[in-house]
Design a protein around this motif. Sequence first.
Motif, PDB file in Angstrom:
ATOM      1  N   MET A  30       0.829  -1.189   0.000  1.00 45.52           N
ATOM      2  CA  MET A  30       0.000   0.000   0.000  1.00 45.52           C
ATOM      3  C   MET A  30       0.872   1.251   0.000  1.00 45.52           C
ATOM      4  O   MET A  30       1.871   1.329   0.710  1.00 45.52           O
ATOM      5  CB  MET A  30      -0.840  -0.031   1.259  1.00 45.52           C
ATOM      6  N   PRO A  63      -0.122   4.930   0.445  1.00 49.94           N
ATOM      7  CA  PRO A  63      -1.206   5.904   0.563  1.00 49.94           C
ATOM      8  C   PRO A  63      -0.735   7.347   0.422  1.00 49.94           C
ATOM      9  O   PRO A  63       0.439   7.651   0.635  1.00 49.94           O
ATOM     10  CB  PRO A  63      -1.729   5.668   1.979  1.00 49.94           C
ATOM     11  N   MET A  76     -13.387  -1.778   4.286  1.00 52.77           N
ATOM     12  CA  MET A  76     -12.782  -2.736   3.378  1.00 52.77           C
ATOM     13  C   MET A  76     -12.773  -4.108   4.038  1.00 52.77           C
ATOM     14  O   MET A  76     -12.486  -4.229   5.228  1.00 52.77           O
ATOM     15  CB  MET A  76     -11.354  -2.323   3.039  1.00 52.77           C
ATOM     16  N   GLN A 100      -8.404  -9.091   3.569  1.00 46.79           N
ATOM     17  CA  GLN A 100      -6.996  -8.736   3.589  1.00 46.79           C
ATOM     18  C   GLN A 100      -6.777  -7.233   3.418  1.00 46.79           C
ATOM     19  O   GLN A 100      -5.789  -6.692   3.886  1.00 46.79           O
ATOM     20  CB  GLN A 100      -6.251  -9.501   2.498  1.00 46.79           C
ATOM     21  N   PHE A 101      -7.723  -6.567   2.771  1.00 48.72           N
ATOM     22  CA  PHE A 101      -7.576  -5.124   2.583  1.00 48.72           C
ATOM     23  C   PHE A 101      -7.567  -4.407   3.925  1.00 48.72           C
ATOM     24  O   PHE A 101      -6.752  -3.550   4.192  1.00 48.72           O
ATOM     25  CB  PHE A 101      -8.714  -4.581   1.713  1.00 48.72           C
ATOM     26  N   ILE A 134      -4.344  -4.917   5.685  1.00 51.81           N
ATOM     27  CA  ILE A 134      -3.269  -4.051   5.183  1.00 51.81           C
ATOM     28  C   ILE A 134      -3.423  -2.638   5.724  1.00 51.81           C
ATOM     29  O   ILE A 134      -2.475  -2.022   6.195  1.00 51.81           O
ATOM     30  CB  ILE A 134      -3.273  -4.043   3.646  1.00 51.81           C
ATOM     31  N   GLN A 135      -4.661  -2.154   5.698  1.00 52.86           N
ATOM     32  CA  GLN A 135      -4.922  -0.812   6.222  1.00 52.86           C
ATOM     33  C   GLN A 135      -4.477  -0.703   7.667  1.00 52.86           C
ATOM     34  O   GLN A 135      -3.789   0.240   8.055  1.00 52.86           O
ATOM     35  CB  GLN A 135      -6.414  -0.486   6.120  1.00 52.86           C
ATOM     36  N   ALA A 186      -1.578   1.617   9.195  1.00 49.93           N
ATOM     37  CA  ALA A 186      -1.922   2.660  10.164  1.00 49.93           C
ATOM     38  C   ALA A 186      -1.088   2.507  11.431  1.00 49.93           C
ATOM     39  O   ALA A 186      -0.656   3.492  12.030  1.00 49.93           O
ATOM     40  CB  ALA A 186      -3.408   2.603  10.487  1.00 49.93           C
ATOM     41  N   LEU A 208      -4.311   7.613  11.312  1.00 54.70           N
ATOM     42  CA  LEU A 208      -4.843   7.718   9.957  1.00 54.70           C
ATOM     43  C   LEU A 208      -6.325   7.411   9.943  1.00 54.70           C
ATOM     44  O   LEU A 208      -6.794   6.546  10.667  1.00 54.70           O
ATOM     45  CB  LEU A 208      -4.137   6.734   9.027  1.00 54.70           C
ATOM     46  N   TRP A 247      -8.920   6.299   7.106  1.00 54.84           N
ATOM     47  CA  TRP A 247      -8.911   5.883   5.706  1.00 54.84           C
ATOM     48  C   TRP A 247     -10.095   6.433   4.966  1.00 54.84           C
ATOM     49  O   TRP A 247     -11.192   6.479   5.477  1.00 54.84           O
ATOM     50  CB  TRP A 247      -8.900   4.355   5.609  1.00 54.84           C
TER      51      TRP A 247
END
Lengths: 99, 654
Positions: free
Chosen positions: B427, B429, B447, B450-451, B454-455, B459, B471, B473
Amino acid sequence: MKVTIKNWHAIAQWRWDIGTNETDEEGDVCGICRVPYEGCCPSCKMPGDDCPLIWGECSHVFHMHCLLKWIGTAASKQQCPMDRRPWVTAERKINNNPR
Amino acid sequence: MSRYMTEPEPEHIATLIHVLVRWHRAWAPIQEMGPTVMGTFTITYQTHVFSILPPEFSKGFKELIAYTFQVTSPDTCPDWLTKLFPCQGKSPRPDLGLWMTFDELGLTERYESLILSVCYERIETHITETCSKVWDQQMLQPMRSWMSDVIIPWLITPYAREARTADEAAILMRSVGSRLDYHVCKTFADLRTNELFDIIIDFPDSKPALEDLKDCLQRVDQRSHLVQSLRKSNRRRLLHPGADTKLILTQYVSIIRCLRIVDPQGVLLFKVADPIRRYLRDRPDTIRCIVASLVGDGESGDSLVDENEPIQPLQQAQFDDYTDHKWEPEPIDAGPEFRTNKPSDIISTLISIYDSQELFVKELQVLLAQRLLAIKDGNFDRERRNIEILKIRFGEAALQVCEVMLKDMTDSKRTDQHIQAQKRSDMHPTVISRHFWPPLQTNTFVMPGQFRQIQEDYAREFSLFKPDKKLVWMSHLGSINLELELDDRTVGAEVPPLEAAFIELTSRVDEWTVAELIAKIGSIERPAALKALTTWVELGVLKEDTPDRYRLLKVAEAANSNSKASGKQPTAAVDELPPVQTVQQQQAEQMRVFWKFIEGMLKNLGQLPLDRIQQMLKFAPDYNRNIDQLAAFMEAARREGLVAVNNGMWKLQK
């Protein structure tokens, strides 16, 4: 099926971690300049690291520049402008913050 | 005469005149009777002759004169002319005898205007023939020399026959010559005025034509005619709904440049530009077009801004400088509102269409946001350069916000590098500062799978790096490059996050209804969800079996093989929709807030007149509408059945 992410160009906003966990849309404002924390104090042009916040023991948060200016004046008597308790800058407990 | 009427040939007129002059000579009293008798006879004779000449005579006479243009040398002269009007001695022109005869009969004097009109007509035809649509060279000078080469020698015979020297001839010719020169200019100016709109389109190739026009206008007073005509063609050809705003702007800029050549003082421009400016002000996308051209749209090559023009700060309307020693009075045809604007640059002129720069800066911000968010490779040098240029124009302070946006981009890149070094992530960002970007459309969803992982990972790393910050999103923005491994194929695609979220869900469960998907993701609207699903259907990954029910195609279906996306190459399906709210949307958003105020005051105070509402709204923060805008808004509310109006008093509809 397997989904593999090759590249993710994401967009995020940063917020000051002011201890509260609410993701309030409007956001809080600095008690001195009435500008949102994520904005910058009147004497700054760049938000973020260039215009950081300052946390008090009394749980009040201000733009650092705003508060220092206030403390610098004689009328302040080194008190927090919100509750008139003596201003003590809080130690930030970095990893203590539950997210 | 009757012969002429049946058969209009100049020869017959010539014969008639020949007969007339023979009679004149035959009946003339002998010389010895003195000049008085001679004079009386001539007058009587002329009176009789002119009174019985039919009206067709003047037409025939005119043709005869026109005919003499062709007889410039004895070779081209027809026999009948020399036979009828023999001239004594050696004459450079064979028609000399004819003119002597005219004089003798008093025809030259009587039909002088006719003779001149023949000249005028010749000038007109010649100019129209040679100069129409010829804009790439100066034509006025050739026209004038043509006149002195062709028309003037011809005129010498009727007007300056007696002159012995060239100087004498010049004196005799002076008045008629200047009349003709005036006519040349006038004809020329008329022609160019009528062509002006096309000339402007052809600018800068048509510059010589404009120089000509300028010279002409100094000689003849056709300025108001020019303004009228250009305004008319603008209205007819430019200011209509069929014309693209960009086109209008381009033409407007050309008009500015052209009229500056024709009239450096700018009176013409001021008069012509007024309707265009008013029209542009009413167009909704004018600002966007100007701003787009300010930052130089990559796709459209011809930007309004001349690259060579030095960039200079915007000029505000100047007040008269009373100490200016070079002050000159305004031109006489300047209107009362005319302001002598010092030659300012094009952009200042365009921006002055609107009263404030603020709108431009706002629109610029939106545009910049769209571009920055669309950047994937982290290269935004072009945007930075644009902003630097615009800073010179708008001033540093106005573009402070844009500066923050650019800094966010740099910071994101640096932070990302740091975080990648700590813990690699797919990612990358862009972290933006809220309040400094135009309001982004908010329909945040969660999300899945897996999304989300990742976020969260990212973060956490971010918070470690910048301990005071966290953060938030904006999951619906950005784009994801994915690779799907299916049983028989792999599909690569670059998709918006919503699409990615859906496909992630289908990777766990094969079949979904739209409602189930929406429930899983959170706050999204159905059309958006359908659009995302359609993307996958087009890519041949999902299939809508029954309405509202989508199934993952683990093995490609034959029917899908002809669909465009059966290949392996990534297909860009990132939607074109701007993720940033446009200025109009922002305004509508604001008005919704004010509606709450209006609703409240009408509820509490019963019915109110419009100006009272306006006064009270002025207390509301950020309220900057004028009363007309409020009226329009209330009118819209009335159409929706929210309020009613009676005698100018507004009240809530029960």
